[in-house]
Design a protein around this motif. Structure first.
Motif, PDB file in Angstrom:
ATOM      1  N   ASN A 137     -36.130  46.765  38.355  1.00 18.85           N
ATOM      2  CA  ASN A 137     -36.736  46.461  39.502  1.00 18.85           C
ATOM      3  C   ASN A 137     -35.605  45.519  39.840  1.00 18.85           C
ATOM      4  OD1 ASN A 137     -38.309  48.749  40.718  1.00 18.85           O
ATOM      5  ND2 ASN A 137     -39.954  47.217  40.632  1.00 18.85           N
ATOM      6  N   GLU A 138     -35.648  44.539  38.422  1.00 22.41           N
ATOM      7  CA  GLU A 138     -35.619  43.461  38.723  1.00 22.41           C
ATOM      8  C   GLU A 138     -33.241  43.516  38.387  1.00 22.41           C
ATOM      9  OE1 GLU A 138     -38.560  40.186  37.055  1.00 22.41           O
ATOM     10  OE2 GLU A 138     -36.813  41.458  35.325  1.00 22.41           O
ATOM     11  N   LEU A 139     -33.270  45.209  38.145  1.00 21.81           N
ATOM     12  CA  LEU A 139     -31.829  44.926  37.208  1.00 21.81           C
ATOM     13  C   LEU A 139     -30.578  45.314  38.915  1.00 21.81           C
ATOM     14  CD1 LEU A 139     -30.252  46.720  34.817  1.00 21.81           C
ATOM     15  CD2 LEU A 139     -30.306  47.952  36.985  1.00 21.81           C
ATOM     16  N   VAL A 140     -31.267  46.462  39.616  1.00 25.81           N
ATOM     17  CA  VAL A 140     -31.119  46.724  40.562  1.00 25.81           C
ATOM     18  C   VAL A 140     -31.139  45.472  41.824  1.00 25.81           C
ATOM     19  CG1 VAL A 140     -31.360  49.144  40.245  1.00 25.81           C
ATOM     20  CG2 VAL A 140     -33.055  47.900  41.716  1.00 25.81           C
ATOM     21  N   ILE A 141     -31.833  45.010  41.434  1.00 21.46           N
ATOM     22  CA  ILE A 141     -31.880  43.746  43.511  1.00 21.46           C
ATOM     23  C   ILE A 141     -30.603  43.043  43.255  1.00 21.46           C
ATOM     24  CG2 ILE A 141     -32.806  41.622  43.931  1.00 21.46           C
ATOM     25  CD1 ILE A 141     -34.012  43.848  44.668  1.00 21.46           C
ATOM     26  N   GLY A 142     -31.001  42.670  41.321  1.00 22.56           N
ATOM     27  CA  GLY A 142     -29.793  41.214  41.050  1.00 22.56           C
ATOM     28  C   GLY A 142     -28.118  42.074  41.505  1.00 22.56           C
ATOM     29  N   TYR A 143     -27.766  42.860  41.187  1.00 22.02           N
ATOM     30  CA  TYR A 143     -26.546  44.012  41.273  1.00 22.02           C
ATOM     31  C   TYR A 143     -26.583  43.842  42.859  1.00 22.02           C
ATOM     32  CZ  TYR A 143     -24.468  45.436  36.159  1.00 22.02           C
ATOM     33  OH  TYR A 143     -24.627  44.875  35.442  1.00 22.02           O
ATOM     34  N   ALA A 144     -27.626  44.163  43.589  1.00 22.73           N
ATOM     35  CA  ALA A 144     -27.036  44.650  44.775  1.00 22.73           C
ATOM     36  C   ALA A 144     -26.816  42.506  45.381  1.00 22.73           C
ATOM     37  CB  ALA A 144     -28.700  44.630  45.479  1.00 22.73           C
ATOM     38  N   LEU A 145     -27.430  41.773  45.079  1.00 22.62           N
ATOM     39  CA  LEU A 145     -27.385  40.772  45.813  1.00 22.62           C
ATOM     40  C   LEU A 145     -25.964  40.265  45.445  1.00 22.62           C
ATOM     41  CD1 LEU A 145     -31.583  38.927  45.659  1.00 22.62           C
ATOM     42  CD2 LEU A 145     -29.871  40.327  47.537  1.00 22.62           C
ATOM     43  N   ALA A 146     -25.630  40.621  43.959  1.00 25.19           N
ATOM     44  CA  ALA A 146     -24.408  39.419  43.608  1.00 25.19           C
ATOM     45  C   ALA A 146     -23.026  40.616  44.561  1.00 25.19           C
ATOM     46  CB  ALA A 146     -24.360  40.129  42.138  1.00 25.19           C
ATOM     47  N   GLU A 147     -23.231  41.728  45.051  1.00 21.73           N
ATOM     48  CA  GLU A 147     -21.996  42.932  45.357  1.00 21.73           C
ATOM     49  C   GLU A 147     -22.660  42.446  46.572  1.00 21.73           C
ATOM     50  OE1 GLU A 147     -19.539  44.624  45.158  1.00 21.73           O
ATOM     51  OE2 GLU A 147     -20.150  44.658  43.718  1.00 21.73           O
ATOM     52  N   ALA A 148     -22.993  41.699  47.428  1.00 19.38           N
ATOM     53  CA  ALA A 148     -23.995  41.349  48.675  1.00 19.38           C
ATOM     54  C   ALA A 148     -23.525  40.310  49.551  1.00 19.38           C
ATOM     55  CB  ALA A 148     -25.137  41.672  49.450  1.00 19.38           C
ATOM     56  N   PHE A 149     -23.489  39.290  48.064  1.00 19.76           N
ATOM     57  CA  PHE A 149     -23.497  37.822  48.467  1.00 19.76           C
ATOM     58  C   PHE A 149     -21.530  37.469  47.435  1.00 19.76           C
ATOM     59  CE2 PHE A 149     -27.252  39.038  50.455  1.00 19.76           C
ATOM     60  CZ  PHE A 149     -27.252  38.086  51.695  1.00 19.76           C
ATOM     61  N   ASP A 150     -21.386  38.480  47.047  1.00 26.12           N
ATOM     62  CA  ASP A 150     -20.584  38.072  46.059  1.00 26.12           C
ATOM     63  C   ASP A 150     -20.819  36.880  45.126  1.00 26.12           C
ATOM     64  OD1 ASP A 150     -17.955  38.063  44.595  1.00 26.12           O
ATOM     65  OD2 ASP A 150     -16.730  37.670  46.672  1.00 26.12           O
ATOM     66  N   CYS A 151     -19.900  36.464  44.088  1.00 25.52           N
ATOM     67  CA  CYS A 151     -20.484  35.848  42.263  1.00 25.52           C
ATOM     68  C   CYS A 151     -20.126  34.430  42.761  1.00 25.52           C
ATOM     69  CB  CYS A 151     -19.982  36.643  40.942  1.00 25.52           C
ATOM     70  SG  CYS A 151     -20.657  37.970  41.437  1.00 25.52           S
ATOM     71  N   GLY A 152     -19.959  33.282  42.616  1.00 28.44           N
ATOM     72  CA  GLY A 152     -19.958  32.144  42.480  1.00 28.44           C
ATOM     73  C   GLY A 152     -19.783  31.305  43.809  1.00 28.44           C
ATOM     74  N   ALA A 153     -18.939  29.781  43.777  1.00 28.90           N
ATOM     75  CA  ALA A 153     -19.125  29.496  45.350  1.00 28.90           C
ATOM     76  C   ALA A 153     -18.081  28.440  44.630  1.00 28.90           C
ATOM     77  CB  ALA A 153     -19.600  29.587  46.069  1.00 28.90           C
ATOM     78  N   LEU A 154     -16.964  27.445  45.928  1.00 30.05           N
ATOM     79  CA  LEU A 154     -16.299  26.371  45.557  1.00 30.05           C
ATOM     80  C   LEU A 154     -17.828  25.398  45.487  1.00 30.05           C
ATOM     81  CD1 LEU A 154     -13.043  27.014  47.342  1.00 30.05           C
ATOM     82  CD2 LEU A 154     -13.666  26.390  44.353  1.00 30.05           C
ATOM     83  N   ASN A 155     -18.212  24.111  44.957  1.00 29.18           N
ATOM     84  CA  ASN A 155     -18.638  22.892  45.311  1.00 29.18           C
ATOM     85  C   ASN A 155     -17.776  22.212  46.464  1.00 29.18           C
ATOM     86  OD1 ASN A 155     -18.740  19.729  45.171  1.00 29.18           O
ATOM     87  ND2 ASN A 155     -19.912  20.431  43.390  1.00 29.18           N
ATOM     88  N   GLY A 156     -19.110  22.017  47.175  1.00 31.75           N
ATOM     89  CA  GLY A 156     -18.989  21.184  48.995  1.00 31.75           C
ATOM     90  C   GLY A 156     -17.522  20.297  49.016  1.00 31.75           C
ATOM     91  N   ALA A 157     -17.869  19.175  47.914  1.00 36.72           N
ATOM     92  CA  ALA A 157     -16.333  18.097  48.064  1.00 36.72           C
ATOM     93  C   ALA A 157     -15.103  18.807  47.638  1.00 36.72           C
ATOM     94  CB  ALA A 157     -16.697  17.347  46.722  1.00 36.72           C
ATOM     95  N   VAL A 158     -15.513  19.928  46.691  1.00 34.81           N
ATOM     96  CA  VAL A 158     -13.726  20.549  46.260  1.00 34.81           C
ATOM     97  C   VAL A 158     -13.266  22.196  47.737  1.00 34.81           C
ATOM     98  CG1 VAL A 158     -13.242  22.326  45.157  1.00 34.81           C
ATOM     99  CG2 VAL A 158     -14.579  20.727  43.986  1.00 34.81           C
ATOM    100  N   ALA A 159     -14.141  22.131  47.864  1.00 34.31           N
ATOM    101  CA  ALA A 159     -14.242  23.349  49.101  1.00 34.31           C
ATOM    102  C   ALA A 159     -13.533  22.401  50.718  1.00 34.31           C
ATOM    103  CB  ALA A 159     -15.227  24.409  50.033  1.00 34.31           C
ATOM    104  N   LEU A 160     -13.757  21.472  50.548  1.00 34.99           N
ATOM    105  CA  LEU A 160     -13.360  20.217  52.013  1.00 34.99           C
ATOM    106  C   LEU A 160     -12.181  20.081  51.389  1.00 34.99           C
ATOM    107  CD1 LEU A 160     -13.979  19.040  54.153  1.00 34.99           C
ATOM    108  CD2 LEU A 160     -15.539  16.323  52.944  1.00 34.99           C
ATOM    109  N   PHE A 161     -11.809  19.244  50.234  1.00 31.27           N
ATOM    110  CA  PHE A 161     -10.425  18.532  49.703  1.00 31.27           C
ATOM    111  C   PHE A 161      -9.221  20.013  49.835  1.00 31.27           C
ATOM    112  CE2 PHE A 161      -7.540  18.044  46.639  1.00 31.27           C
ATOM    113  CZ  PHE A 161      -7.036  16.841  46.731  1.00 31.27           C
ATOM    114  N   GLU A 162      -9.583  21.151  49.297  1.00 30.62           N
ATOM    115  CA  GLU A 162      -8.742  22.483  49.598  1.00 30.62           C
ATOM    116  C   GLU A 162      -8.748  22.578  50.806  1.00 30.62           C
ATOM    117  OE1 GLU A 162      -9.958  25.866  47.248  1.00 30.62           O
ATOM    118  OE2 GLU A 162      -9.404  24.523  45.306  1.00 30.62           O
ATOM    119  N   SER A 163      -9.529  22.542  51.709  1.00 28.89           N
ATOM    120  CA  SER A 163      -9.202  22.841  53.140  1.00 28.89           C
ATOM    121  C   SER A 163      -8.577  21.207  53.878  1.00 28.89           C
ATOM    122  CB  SER A 163     -10.428  23.040  53.835  1.00 28.89           C
ATOM    123  OG  SER A 163     -11.124  21.927  53.970  1.00 28.89           O
TER     124      SER A 163
END
Length: 170
Positions: A137-163
């Motif tokens: 159950n943990e395995l399928v939930i983990g893959y579902a969340l990672a696929e649906a929401f993607d992996c990783g995210a820029l730090n807010g300060a880095v994202a603001l600077f890049e924009s």
């Protein structure tokens, strides 16, 4: 365009992943377990979010046909705000970005795995490196969340600077 692939998990064998971003459905199967994450509204797909929305009321998660409580972070300045959690069998399973390319998958705060996508070789495929043996159950939930929401995210300060430097993507 739907994406379908199979991951050979060293613990539980083949994990089948089917994702249709336009329809807003992710289905992950392994053994007798199946996690299905669905966008429940026909609103336009929001760019940058594979499932198309981060609005909690527009999403539904089921495990083997039973509804699972889903909690979606707002996704503002910190990486932690991009977290997504599911309550399964009395435990809180959370996917939270740790850097721009990877997300940690935890059970009640203890790391189970690190999920990532290799943007250069196959950006549609999600991979996990398990640090603790997951249940099916943990395995399928983990893959579902990672696929649906993607992996990783820029730090807010880095994202603001890049924009500010690069401008807002069109």
């Amino acid at each position: 365009m739907s994406v379908s692939y199979t991951v050979s998990d060293p613990i539980h064998g083949d994990v089948d992943v089917l994702f249709d971003p336009e329809m807003g459905v992710v289905e992950v199967r392994n053994g007798g377990s199946c996690a299905t994450l669905t966008r429940t509204v026909s609103s336009p797909h929001r760019e940058g979010i594979p499932i198309g929305t981060r609005t909690q009321s527009e999403l539904s998660l089921a495990l083997d046909g039973d509804t699972v409580k889903l909690e979606v972070g707002k996704g503002v300045l910190s990486r932690r705000s991009y977290s997504v959690s599911a309550v399964v069998d009395g435990s809180t399973l959370t996917l939270v970005p740790v850097d721009d390319a990877n997300s940690a998958f935890t059970r009640d705060g203890d790391r189970l795995a690190l999920f990532s996508k290799d943007e250069e070789t196959d950006p549609r495929r999600t991979d996990a490196v398990w640090t603790t043996t997951p249940s099916r159950n943990e395995l399928v939930i983990g893959y579902a969340l990672a696929e649906a929401f993607d992996c990783g995210a820029l730090n807010g300060a880095v994202a603001l600077f890049e924009s500010l430097i690069l401008g807002t993507p069109q």
